[in-house]
Design an enzyme around this catalytic site. Structure first.
Site, PDB file in Angstrom:
ATOM      1  CE1 TYR A  63      -4.010   2.086   0.498  1.00  0.00           C
ATOM      2  CE2 TYR A  63      -2.642   3.269   2.072  1.00  0.00           C
ATOM      3  CZ  TYR A  63      -3.788   3.188   1.302  1.00  0.00           C
ATOM      4  OH  TYR A  63      -4.702   4.219   1.315  1.00  0.00           O
TER       5      TYR A  63
ATOM      6  CE  LYS B   7      -3.200   5.203  -1.623  1.00  0.00           C
ATOM      7  NZ  LYS B   7      -4.300   5.672  -2.485  1.00  0.00           N
TER       8      LYS B   7
END
Length: 240
Positions: free
Chosen positions: A132, A136
């Site tokens: 994650y 990003k």
């Protein structure tokens, strides 16, 4: 007056951002483009300047994103691995769709100075071992490389007041912890409505117009620089 495109207006923060854009006289036209758009019943009454369009992210050329000649592109689009179904699909939606859509929304006119404002996450890091955070971080760099005149990235802490279709147990538990911690630090959490106000204001002011109190910094790497606003900065900006 300026025009604004929002990608991801049905998410936790995006729905608040859409309302902010529609209620602010700064914007003459607001485009809501996404895999799905806000149902008419959930839209505010002041929606006369809203243009909605359902987009197939696998065929962005047909979407005509650049035809709107958007002055500011707001990106609150994202997903989770659980919702995506696999790591591969997560990266496709969370990074590939986002970067490709931003590229598609960029005009070919060098005289048109566009700004892009991207909602990332607090621990975003392109070299992280965690999927994650890495996704990003890579998305931030991918957007920064597109050549927008101004790129602004928000890295907020835990969302407070998020209304999600999917209830996230870990997020709920952590919310109790950060709620207590917020009495001692401004880096623990932020209400999504407050974050939306800050994101819109960054879109209006741009990097050069941000108040010093926001504490914005230059981040990224060679050929991919952007202006970074952390949780504390978002809280400050929302009050300006």
């Amino acid at each position: 007056m300026s025009t604004a495109l929002i990608l991801g207006a049905t998410g936790a923060t995006g729905r608040h951002l859409l309302r902010e854009l529609l209620s602010n006289d700064q914007w003459s036209k607001v485009g809501e483009y996404g895999r799905r758009v806000t149902p008419e019943a959930d839209l505010p009454q002041n929606r006369g300047k809203l243009e909605q369009k359902t987009v197939n992210f696998e065929n962005l050329e047909a979407a005509g994103l650049k035809d709107g000649r958007w002055d500011v592109v707001f990106v609150t689009l994202g997903t989770t691995r659980a919702n995506a179904g696999s790591a591969e699909m997560f990266e496709k939606v969370d990074r590939e769709y986002v970067v490709n859509a931003c590229e598609a929304a960029k005009t070919d006119d060098p005289e048109h100075k566009q700004r892009v404002v991207y909602l990332s996450t607090a621990a975003a890091d392109s070299s992280s071992h965690f999927l994650y955070m890495r996704s990003k971080g890579l998305t931030e760099l991918g957007i920064a490389r597109l050549g927008y005149a101004d790129t602004v990235v928000f890295r907020p802490a835990l969302f407070k007041g998020a209304q999600r279709a999917d209830k996230r147990l870990a997020e709920t538990i952590l919310g109790y912890v950060t709620g207590a911690a917020s009495h001692f630090t401004s880096n623990a959490e932020i209400h999504v409505s407050v974050l939306a106000k800050a994101i819109m204001k960054a879109g209006i002011l741009g990097s050069s117009g941000l108040p010093p109190a926001v504490g914005a910094t230059k981040a990224g790497q060679e050929d991919a620089w952007f202006t970074l606003i952390g949780n504390k900065g978002a809280l400050v900006l929302a009050q300006k």
